[in-house]
Design a protein around this motif. Structure first.
Motif, PDB file in Angstrom:
ATOM      1  N   ARG A 214       0.856  -1.184   0.000  1.00 37.35           N
ATOM      2  CA  ARG A 214       0.000   0.000   0.000  1.00 37.35           C
ATOM      3  C   ARG A 214       0.896   1.239   0.000  1.00 37.35           C
ATOM      4  NH1 ARG A 214      -2.554   0.155   5.160  1.00 37.35           N
ATOM      5  NH2 ARG A 214      -0.623  -0.851   5.799  1.00 37.35           N
ATOM      6  N   ALA A 215       0.802   2.020  -1.057  1.00 32.52           N
ATOM      7  CA  ALA A 215       1.653   3.205  -1.178  1.00 32.52           C
ATOM      8  C   ALA A 215       1.418   4.192  -0.042  1.00 32.52           C
ATOM      9  CB  ALA A 215       1.398   3.885  -2.526  1.00 32.52           C
ATOM     10  N   ALA A 216       0.193   4.196   0.508  1.00 33.77           N
ATOM     11  CA  ALA A 216      -0.142   5.152   1.567  1.00 33.77           C
ATOM     12  C   ALA A 216       0.638   4.898   2.848  1.00 33.77           C
ATOM     13  CB  ALA A 216      -1.641   5.088   1.855  1.00 33.77           C
ATOM     14  N   ALA A 217       1.257   3.727   2.973  1.00 32.98           N
ATOM     15  CA  ALA A 217       1.987   3.401   4.197  1.00 32.98           C
ATOM     16  C   ALA A 217       3.335   4.109   4.290  1.00 32.98           C
ATOM     17  CB  ALA A 217       2.203   1.889   4.280  1.00 32.98           C
ATOM     18  N   ARG A 218       3.838   4.629   3.185  1.00 37.13           N
ATOM     19  CA  ARG A 218       5.185   5.226   3.159  1.00 37.13           C
ATOM     20  C   ARG A 218       5.347   6.335   4.187  1.00 37.13           C
ATOM     21  NH1 ARG A 218       9.489   5.521  -0.270  1.00 37.13           N
ATOM     22  NH2 ARG A 218       8.409   4.239  -1.804  1.00 37.13           N
ATOM     23  N   GLU A 219       4.384   7.234   4.266  1.00 35.99           N
ATOM     24  CA  GLU A 219       4.510   8.378   5.178  1.00 35.99           C
ATOM     25  C   GLU A 219       4.636   7.924   6.629  1.00 35.99           C
ATOM     26  OE1 GLU A 219       2.075  12.444   6.479  1.00 35.99           O
ATOM     27  OE2 GLU A 219       1.393  11.242   4.776  1.00 35.99           O
ATOM     28  N   GLN A 220       3.820   6.927   7.029  1.00 41.51           N
ATOM     29  CA  GLN A 220       3.877   6.443   8.406  1.00 41.51           C
ATOM     30  C   GLN A 220       5.194   5.725   8.682  1.00 41.51           C
ATOM     31  OE1 GLN A 220       0.077   4.324   7.880  1.00 41.51           O
ATOM     32  NE2 GLN A 220      -0.632   5.364   9.713  1.00 41.51           N
ATOM     33  N   VAL A 221       5.657   4.941   7.720  1.00 43.49           N
ATOM     34  CA  VAL A 221       6.917   4.216   7.872  1.00 43.49           C
ATOM     35  C   VAL A 221       8.075   5.187   8.057  1.00 43.49           C
ATOM     36  CG1 VAL A 221       8.611   2.827   6.618  1.00 43.49           C
ATOM     37  CG2 VAL A 221       6.207   2.127   6.667  1.00 43.49           C
ATOM     38  N   GLU A 222       8.142   6.180   7.212  1.00 40.50           N
ATOM     39  CA  GLU A 222       9.247   7.129   7.266  1.00 40.50           C
ATOM     40  C   GLU A 222       9.179   8.021   8.501  1.00 40.50           C
ATOM     41  OE1 GLU A 222       9.102   9.062   3.470  1.00 40.50           O
ATOM     42  OE2 GLU A 222      10.123   7.390   2.442  1.00 40.50           O
ATOM     43  N   SER A 223       7.966   8.251   9.015  1.00 34.57           N
ATOM     44  CA  SER A 223       7.836   9.071  10.232  1.00 34.57           C
ATOM     45  C   SER A 223       8.441   8.371  11.438  1.00 34.57           C
ATOM     46  CB  SER A 223       6.361   9.388  10.497  1.00 34.57           C
ATOM     47  OG  SER A 223       5.656   8.235  10.945  1.00 34.57           O
ATOM     48  N   LEU A 224       8.588   7.045  11.354  1.00 35.03           N
ATOM     49  CA  LEU A 224       9.182   6.270  12.444  1.00 35.03           C
ATOM     50  C   LEU A 224      10.682   6.056  12.253  1.00 35.03           C
ATOM     51  CD1 LEU A 224       6.386   3.559  12.895  1.00 35.03           C
ATOM     52  CD2 LEU A 224       6.877   5.503  14.409  1.00 35.03           C
ATOM     53  N   GLY A 225      11.230   6.651  11.198  1.00 34.16           N
ATOM     54  CA  GLY A 225      12.664   6.556  10.971  1.00 34.16           C
ATOM     55  C   GLY A 225      13.090   5.345  10.178  1.00 34.16           C
ATOM     56  N   ALA A 226      12.142   4.625   9.589  1.00 36.35           N
ATOM     57  CA  ALA A 226      12.462   3.470   8.750  1.00 36.35           C
ATOM     58  C   ALA A 226      12.446   3.875   7.286  1.00 36.35           C
ATOM     59  CB  ALA A 226      11.473   2.345   8.998  1.00 36.35           C
ATOM     60  N   LYS A 227      12.987   3.004   6.440  1.00 34.80           N
ATOM     61  CA  LYS A 227      12.991   3.243   5.002  1.00 34.80           C
ATOM     62  C   LYS A 227      12.011   2.299   4.329  1.00 34.80           C
ATOM     63  CE  LYS A 227      17.870   4.596   5.089  1.00 34.80           C
ATOM     64  NZ  LYS A 227      19.235   4.295   4.597  1.00 34.80           N
ATOM     65  N   MET A 228      11.343   2.790   3.298  1.00 32.95           N
ATOM     66  CA  MET A 228      10.356   1.977   2.583  1.00 32.95           C
ATOM     67  C   MET A 228      11.020   1.249   1.419  1.00 32.95           C
ATOM     68  SD  MET A 228       7.023   1.552   2.954  1.00 32.95           S
ATOM     69  CE  MET A 228       5.537   1.030   2.063  1.00 32.95           C
ATOM     70  N   ILE A 229      10.738  -0.036   1.291  1.00 35.69           N
ATOM     71  CA  ILE A 229      11.208  -0.795   0.130  1.00 35.69           C
ATOM     72  C   ILE A 229      10.255  -0.523  -1.015  1.00 35.69           C
ATOM     73  CG2 ILE A 229      11.567  -3.106  -0.816  1.00 35.69           C
ATOM     74  CD1 ILE A 229      12.237  -4.041   2.010  1.00 35.69           C
ATOM     75  N   ASP A 230      10.775   0.021  -2.084  1.00 39.95           N
ATOM     76  CA  ASP A 230       9.935   0.390  -3.229  1.00 39.95           C
ATOM     77  C   ASP A 230       9.861  -0.777  -4.208  1.00 39.95           C
ATOM     78  OD1 ASP A 230       8.454   1.645  -5.122  1.00 39.95           O
ATOM     79  OD2 ASP A 230       9.966   3.139  -5.681  1.00 39.95           O
ATOM     80  N   THR A 231       8.643  -1.319  -4.402  1.00 36.68           N
ATOM     81  CA  THR A 231       8.461  -2.433  -5.341  1.00 36.68           C
ATOM     82  C   THR A 231       7.767  -2.011  -6.624  1.00 36.68           C
ATOM     83  OG1 THR A 231       6.290  -3.036  -4.446  1.00 36.68           O
ATOM     84  CG2 THR A 231       8.232  -3.998  -3.372  1.00 36.68           C
ATOM     85  N   GLY A 232       7.231  -0.785  -6.646  1.00 39.34           N
ATOM     86  CA  GLY A 232       6.502  -0.341  -7.835  1.00 39.34           C
ATOM     87  C   GLY A 232       5.090  -0.884  -7.907  1.00 39.34           C
ATOM     88  N   VAL A 233       4.609  -1.515  -6.829  1.00 37.33           N
ATOM     89  CA  VAL A 233       3.266  -2.093  -6.801  1.00 37.33           C
ATOM     90  C   VAL A 233       2.453  -1.407  -5.713  1.00 37.33           C
ATOM     91  CG1 VAL A 233       1.899  -4.179  -6.376  1.00 37.33           C
ATOM     92  CG2 VAL A 233       4.066  -4.338  -7.618  1.00 37.33           C
ATOM     93  N   ASP A 234       1.247  -0.947  -6.060  1.00 41.45           N
ATOM     94  CA  ASP A 234       0.342  -0.351  -5.084  1.00 41.45           C
ATOM     95  C   ASP A 234      -0.932  -1.190  -5.039  1.00 41.45           C
ATOM     96  OD1 ASP A 234      -1.128   1.170  -3.363  1.00 41.45           O
ATOM     97  OD2 ASP A 234      -1.435   2.853  -4.734  1.00 41.45           O
ATOM     98  N   ALA A 235      -1.189  -1.808  -3.893  1.00 37.67           N
ATOM     99  CA  ALA A 235      -2.373  -2.671  -3.773  1.00 37.67           C
ATOM    100  C   ALA A 235      -3.270  -2.194  -2.644  1.00 37.67           C
ATOM    101  CB  ALA A 235      -1.957  -4.116  -3.555  1.00 37.67           C
TER     102      ALA A 235
END
Length: 391
Positions: A214-235
């Motif tokens: 889910r692309a929408a999860a990126r903001e929450q992940v990064e707010s916790l200091g983690a990095k998002m693995i980009d797969t190019g898929v949004d489900a």
């Protein structure tokens, strides 16, 4: 006046296995008293009945309940038929349903898509069954969302398990023997459990990457200091859950994820879809490419697991990779998990208590969607369809 009963969990641990089984209780003493006061502020006679030993494994003894105004303790289950409202954590045994009064209300984490026998018994006794798994993901219902509250406990504990079982330190250490770099941790699924796992692993000093389709999860992940693995898929799907991936999408995300897994020291998987098998995200081939000494903690083990090699309730070794399939994980934090679950129940039910009676509104945006059975019928379309398909 409304009579409330809290069941002793049928999956409670045995006396010689205090760390396995269901250790939570539906109401802690404080919330039991609060709910009793919501029914009757005078509460000259007990309103809430706790079955003896129901809170023992959550470290709430019978005396704590007995000393709470409006609450009493029952020595056995003979009075279950006197209750109008029955509360539980896990689904009761189908036989227990036969002890409940016809037309009573049962509320708990009832696993409606996997509890055919229980639902048939509820139909037969015209019991109104409300499943806490089906609380809708709307703003008003956030304080009632038991899946989220229990997922927070589970995600936290999974991160601690990963740190305990890993073959490396989580934080960076500078020692006389040299500098030890922080562990690389990957969290699969950035829902409530995943975000709590990320936050906990970060507090322990690990470098954390997150994977979520889910692309929408990126903001929450990064707010916790983690990095998002980009797969190019949004489900991204309805209700905050992920939709099912197409075969092409699965292949694309698998390729991106496998590369990151090969360098991980610890992997925590949390992806689950209520009512369905947990999506299999980590294949056997991906595990083979992971480095020896790494660990996978699969929070989705009870639903079949996110890893192809996961076995619920067991630890499996494959090529030097340890794969842990914990069950009853929220029960490992029984005090806080019970307190949060009890507050979910209170926030759900208290608005519908009027003049000492429970007056549920089945047109309500929360009560309607979580009602499984009522007046002898299965009223939830999804559950009815699942039962028909399994017939």
């Amino acid at each position: 006046m409304l009579s409330i009963r809290v069941l002793r969990e049928s999956r409670a641990p045995s006396a010689d296995a205090l760390t396995s089984g269901e250790r939570r209780v539906a109401l802690d003493p404080a919330t039991a008293g609060k709910l009793a006061m919501a029914v009757s502020k005078d509460a000259e006679s007990p309103v809430v009945t706790i079955e003896s030993g129901a809170g023992t494994h959550a470290f709430f003894n019978d005396e704590a309940y007995a000393d709470t105004r409006g609450v009493t303790v029952a020595d056995d289950d003979s009075g279950r038929g006197d209750a109008e409202l029955v509360l539980c954590v896990r689904p009761p045994e189908p036989e227990a349903i036969d002890q409940l009064a016809e037309g009573s209300v049962l509320v708990g984490l009832l696993a409606p898509f996997q509890s055919k026998a229980l639902i048939e018994r509820c139909k037969a006794r015209k019991i109104t069954a409300l499943s806490m798994e089906l609380v809708p993901r709307i703003s008003r219902a956030q304080s009632m969302d038991a899946l989220s509250s229990q997922a927070a406990a589970a995600g936290y504990h999974c991160a601690l398990t990963a740190a305990h079982e890993a073959s490396v330190f989580f934080p960076m250490l500078t020692t006389a023997a040299g500098t030890i770099r922080p562990a690389r941790v990957i969290v699969v699924g950035a829902g409530v459990a995943g975000l709590q796992a990320i936050a906990t692993a970060r507090r322990l000093g690990a470098q954390v990457w997150a994977y979520d389709i889910r692309a929408a999860a990126r903001e929450q992940v990064e707010s916790l200091g983690a990095k998002m693995i980009d797969t190019g898929v949004d489900a991204s799907g309805e209700g905050g859950y992920a939709r099912e991936l197409t075969e092409d999408e699965k292949a694309k995300q698998a390729e991106a994820l496998a590369k990151h897994l090969s360098t991980a020291h610890a992997v925590i998987t949390t992806a689950a879809i209520p009512g369905r098998r947990s999506p299999q995200i980590i294949s056997e081939d991906m595990v083979k490419r992971m480095q020896p000494g790494s660990v996978i903690v699969d929070l989705a083990a009870e639903g079949g697991g996110n890893c192809a090699l996961t076995k619920a309730g067991e630890t499996v070794m494959s090529g030097g990779v340890k794969i842990i399939g914990p069950t009853d994980i929220a029960s490992e934090l029984p005090v806080n998990a019970s307190e949060m679950y009890a507050k979910n129940l209170f926030n759900l039910l208290s608005p519908f208590i009027e003049d000492g009676e429970l007056k549920l509104d089945f047109e309500d945006a929360v009560i309607g969607p979580m009602c499984i059975t009522r007046n002898g019928d299965v009223v939830h379309d999804g559950v009815r369809k699942a039962l028909e398909e399994s017939a």
